[in-house]
Write a protein that holds these residues in place. Sequence first.
Motif, mmCIF file in Angstrom:
data_model
loop_
_atom_site.group_PDB
_atom_site.id
_atom_site.type_symbol
_atom_site.label_atom_id
_atom_site.label_comp_id
_atom_site.label_asym_id
_atom_site.label_seq_id
_atom_site.Cartn_x
_atom_site.Cartn_y
_atom_site.Cartn_z
ATOM 1 N N TYR A 35 28.524 -7.652 -12.390
ATOM 2 C CA TYR A 35 29.440 -6.914 -13.255
ATOM 3 C C TYR A 35 30.870 -7.441 -13.170
ATOM 4 N N GLU A 36 31.177 -8.168 -12.108
ATOM 5 C CA GLU A 36 32.557 -8.583 -11.890
ATOM 6 C C GLU A 36 33.040 -9.562 -12.957
ATOM 7 N N ASN A 37 32.135 -10.343 -13.520
ATOM 8 C CA ASN A 37 32.537 -11.401 -14.447
ATOM 9 C C ASN A 37 32.402 -11.004 -15.912
ATOM 10 N N ARG A 38 32.074 -9.761 -16.179
ATOM 11 C CA ARG A 38 31.906 -9.348 -17.568
ATOM 12 C C ARG A 38 33.259 -9.169 -18.259
ATOM 13 N N GLN A 39 33.266 -9.447 -19.556
ATOM 14 C CA GLN A 39 34.480 -9.240 -20.351
ATOM 15 C C GLN A 39 34.843 -7.767 -20.337
ATOM 16 N N PRO A 40 36.101 -7.421 -20.024
ATOM 17 C CA PRO A 40 36.482 -6.003 -19.980
ATOM 18 C C PRO A 40 36.495 -5.380 -21.365
ATOM 19 N N GLU A 81 26.847 -5.465 -32.051
ATOM 20 C CA GLU A 81 27.796 -5.374 -33.167
ATOM 21 C C GLU A 81 29.230 -5.105 -32.722
ATOM 22 N N GLY A 82 29.455 -4.944 -31.421
ATOM 23 C CA GLY A 82 30.826 -4.852 -30.932
ATOM 24 C C GLY A 82 31.332 -3.472 -30.596
ATOM 25 N N ALA A 83 30.457 -2.499 -30.409
ATOM 26 C CA ALA A 83 30.908 -1.156 -30.065
ATOM 27 C C ALA A 83 31.657 -1.151 -28.742
ATOM 28 N N ASP A 84 32.692 -0.316 -28.670
ATOM 29 C CA ASP A 84 33.374 -0.090 -27.392
ATOM 30 C C ASP A 84 32.607 0.928 -26.551
ATOM 31 N N PHE A 85 32.147 1.986 -27.211
ATOM 32 C CA PHE A 85 31.381 3.040 -26.553
ATOM 33 C C PHE A 85 30.085 3.287 -27.319
ATOM 34 N N ILE A 86 29.034 3.620 -26.564
ATOM 35 C CA ILE A 86 27.782 4.034 -27.170
ATOM 36 C C ILE A 86 27.644 5.533 -26.959
ATOM 37 N N GLU A 87 27.599 6.273 -28.045
ATOM 38 C CA GLU A 87 27.456 7.726 -27.972
ATOM 39 C C GLU A 87 25.985 8.100 -27.913
ATOM 40 N N THR A 88 25.668 9.101 -27.112
ATOM 41 C CA THR A 88 24.308 9.608 -27.041
ATOM 42 C C THR A 88 24.335 11.103 -26.768
ATOM 43 N N ASP A 89 23.265 11.777 -27.156
ATOM 44 C CA ASP A 89 23.134 13.222 -26.950
ATOM 45 C C ASP A 89 22.094 13.460 -25.866
ATOM 46 N N ILE A 90 22.424 14.293 -24.904
ATOM 47 C CA ILE A 90 21.532 14.500 -23.768
ATOM 48 C C ILE A 90 20.919 15.899 -23.828
ATOM 49 N N LEU A 91 19.583 15.926 -23.830
ATOM 50 C CA LEU A 91 18.806 17.158 -23.750
ATOM 51 C C LEU A 91 17.881 17.049 -22.538
ATOM 52 N N SER A 92 17.003 18.019 -22.368
ATOM 53 C CA SER A 92 16.067 17.978 -21.251
ATOM 54 C C SER A 92 14.640 18.158 -21.729
ATOM 55 N N SER A 93 13.734 17.542 -20.991
ATOM 56 C CA SER A 93 12.307 17.800 -21.174
ATOM 57 C C SER A 93 11.928 19.070 -20.424
ATOM 58 N N PHE A 120 18.990 4.775 -20.869
ATOM 59 C CA PHE A 120 20.181 4.514 -21.689
ATOM 60 C C PHE A 120 21.289 3.865 -20.859
ATOM 61 N N ILE A 121 21.541 4.419 -19.689
ATOM 62 C CA ILE A 121 22.582 3.868 -18.821
ATOM 63 C C ILE A 121 22.252 2.427 -18.444
ATOM 64 N N SER A 122 20.979 2.154 -18.147
ATOM 65 C CA SER A 122 20.581 0.795 -17.792
ATOM 66 C C SER A 122 20.856 -0.186 -18.923
ATOM 67 N N ILE A 123 20.659 0.244 -20.163
ATOM 68 C CA ILE A 123 20.932 -0.618 -21.316
ATOM 69 C C ILE A 123 22.400 -1.000 -21.364
ATOM 70 N N THR A 124 23.284 -0.035 -21.175
ATOM 71 C CA THR A 124 24.717 -0.333 -21.266
ATOM 72 C C THR A 124 25.192 -1.148 -20.070
ATOM 73 N N VAL A 145 31.617 -5.292 -20.758
ATOM 74 C CA VAL A 145 31.751 -3.887 -20.385
ATOM 75 C C VAL A 145 31.651 -3.027 -21.638
ATOM 76 N N VAL A 146 30.693 -2.129 -21.644
ATOM 77 C CA VAL A 146 30.493 -1.196 -22.751
ATOM 78 C C VAL A 146 30.513 0.216 -22.177
ATOM 79 N N GLY A 147 31.327 1.082 -22.761
ATOM 80 C CA GLY A 147 31.418 2.448 -22.280
ATOM 81 C C GLY A 147 30.285 3.313 -22.806
ATOM 82 N N ILE A 148 30.076 4.437 -22.140
ATOM 83 C CA ILE A 148 29.095 5.412 -22.616
ATOM 84 C C ILE A 148 29.820 6.703 -22.966
ATOM 85 N N TYR A 149 29.228 7.453 -23.897
ATOM 86 C CA TYR A 149 29.883 8.649 -24.432
ATOM 87 C C TYR A 149 28.811 9.734 -24.594
#
Length: 368
Positions: free
Chosen positions: A32-37, A69-81, A161-165, A171-175
């Motif tokens: 992770y240290e060498n990733r573009q911020p 495509e260049g997103a800064d943050f990936i938004e997701t909705d969290i529910l439970s099983s 989802f977290i593993s994907i980002t 560096v891609v943020g999560i939302y």
Amino acid sequence: MTLTCFFPFLFMSLIAGCAARPFHSLPSKISYENRQPMQTSRPYNIAHRGSNGEVPEETAAAYRRAIDEGADFIETDILSSKDGVLICFHDFTLDETTDVTKYKEFANRKRTYEVQGVNTTGFFTVDFTLEELKKLRVKQRYIFRDQQYNGKFRIITFEEFISITLDAPRVVGIYPEIKNPVLMNQHVKWPDGKRFEDKFVETLKKYGYRGSYMSKDWLKQPVFIQSFAPTSLVYISNLTDSPKIFLIDDVTIPTQDTNQSYWEITSDDYLDFIKEYVVGIGPWKDTVVPVKDNYLQTPTDLVTRAHARDLQVHPYTYRDENSFLHFNFHQDPYQEYDYWLNKIGVDGLFTDFTGSLHNFQEWTSPLS
């Protein structure tokens, strides 16, 4: 390679990657240290449920497409099983965006629950185990969008989802959103009396998400925690210092947990209260600039009042199709982006079309 050849090739590569690549519960061993911020000098491009204008929402393919495509943050909705596993899914029922109705073994799972004062009937996520949810396939929400990916992708977990980002080459943020916490806590029971919100924060901490806005830790793994439920945001403020965003619904819809009106939660007094717990607000865009007969009216002062309290403003949702564009923009999504970014002056946009927003920003405010 021409553009007409390139895009189909890109989509097919995306599908092949999602089908062949195994998910894992822990991030890969990428350095992770060498990733573009992540850029922080212009308003954030927030991929709403992934790049769901092109690929079915809340799927691994939609999230990866948004990263490409260049997103800064990936938004997701969290529910439970039913068995307490946190999943990425928008609706609390499965009916509209999965093929649940084709499974005979699930025919008796349809229920009617009261949700925000309304009796709602359907197949609720909280009545299915994760193993059962993984049998389902996701489909596109809107009939006028590309249907060719229907049935190709599964529901994924919050951890997947977290593993994907974290596997992204930059560096891609999560939302993530704490979705329908009242309903989740009513129907799912976790060990030791823990709440939905506890499990949500535990998951973020497990993967190293911590730190206040713009801190060193935050810049390494950016996150905004969002919710329409103010009590959830207040509750988790004692669990994590990660920045939080208070979502604001239409003027006709009260808060889901405190039953407060739009007018109350956008008052000066309430903004003074909530700013102690959040770094920004996420309002429905038509409440920031009212609309009549599909024409924009005079903007409200909500953005000005939020900025006066050092609150960011991330409106939702921006969509490229003509059916969603107000007449003022002449069927041109770039005119809409220009209006909101340069006239209204917001700090980020939730968009279904990450690529078009990225292209607009690269043309008008390039980073280099």
